[in-house]
Write an enzyme that holds these catalytic residues in place. Structure first.
Site, PDB file in Angstrom:
ATOM      1  N   ILE A 274       0.853  -1.189   0.000  1.00  0.00           N
ATOM      2  CA  ILE A 274       0.000   0.000   0.000  1.00  0.00           C
ATOM      3  C   ILE A 274       0.890   1.241   0.000  1.00  0.00           C
ATOM      4  CG2 ILE A 274      -1.735   1.277   1.353  1.00  0.00           C
ATOM      5  CD1 ILE A 274      -2.314  -1.529   2.742  1.00  0.00           C
ATOM      6  N   CYS A 275       0.525   2.232  -0.799  1.00  0.00           N
ATOM      7  CA  CYS A 275       1.161   3.549  -0.693  1.00  0.00           C
ATOM      8  C   CYS A 275       0.072   4.596  -0.903  1.00  0.00           C
ATOM      9  CB  CYS A 275       2.329   3.707  -1.676  1.00  0.00           C
ATOM     10  SG  CYS A 275       1.846   3.854  -3.399  1.00  0.00           S
ATOM     11  N   ARG A 276       0.445   5.793  -1.298  1.00  0.00           N
ATOM     12  CA  ARG A 276      -0.559   6.851  -1.411  1.00  0.00           C
ATOM     13  C   ARG A 276      -1.475   6.625  -2.610  1.00  0.00           C
ATOM     14  NH1 ARG A 276      -1.508  12.127  -3.417  1.00  0.00           N
ATOM     15  NH2 ARG A 276       0.093  11.784  -4.972  1.00  0.00           N
TER      16      ARG A 276
END
Length: 104
Positions: free
Chosen positions: A65-67
């Site tokens: 997960i990231c932005r």
């Protein structure tokens, strides 16, 4: 290049609500995760992943997960090339509508 498997935020939320035990890894920077992470996620900054390979188990699947899913996609490609089972959360935290946990 082989297509990395993905998961939508909605699919992930359903799995969490169903009580599935998932290996979630948030690869954002420290100043980003203070605004909340998917509950149960482990925070390992993208730049720290190569040094932390011993954290990962080739028998487990990890959801990254990231932005916005760009950096997590890069991490997925890197780990996939090393033989790990990975999945990228499409749209990242920008698309996440579920609960978030805040870190101190």
């Amino acid at each position: 290049m082989e297509q990395i498997p993905t998961i939508t935020p909605e699919e992930l939320q359903k799995k969490l609500e169903a009580g599935e035990k998932l290996e979630l890894v948030d690869v954002r920077e420290d100043e980003e995760v203070v605004f909340g992470m998917v509950p149960g996620a482990t925070h390992i900054r993208m730049g720290d992943i190569p040094a932390k390979l011993d954290y990962f188990d080739k028998n487990k699947e990890y959801i990254f997960i990231c932005r916005s899913s760009g950096r997590s996609g890069n991490v997925c490609n890197y780990l996939h090339d090393q033989g790990y089972k990975v999945r990228n959360m499409v749209g990242g935290m920008l698309a996440w509508t579920g609960e978030t946990e805040y870190t101190e």
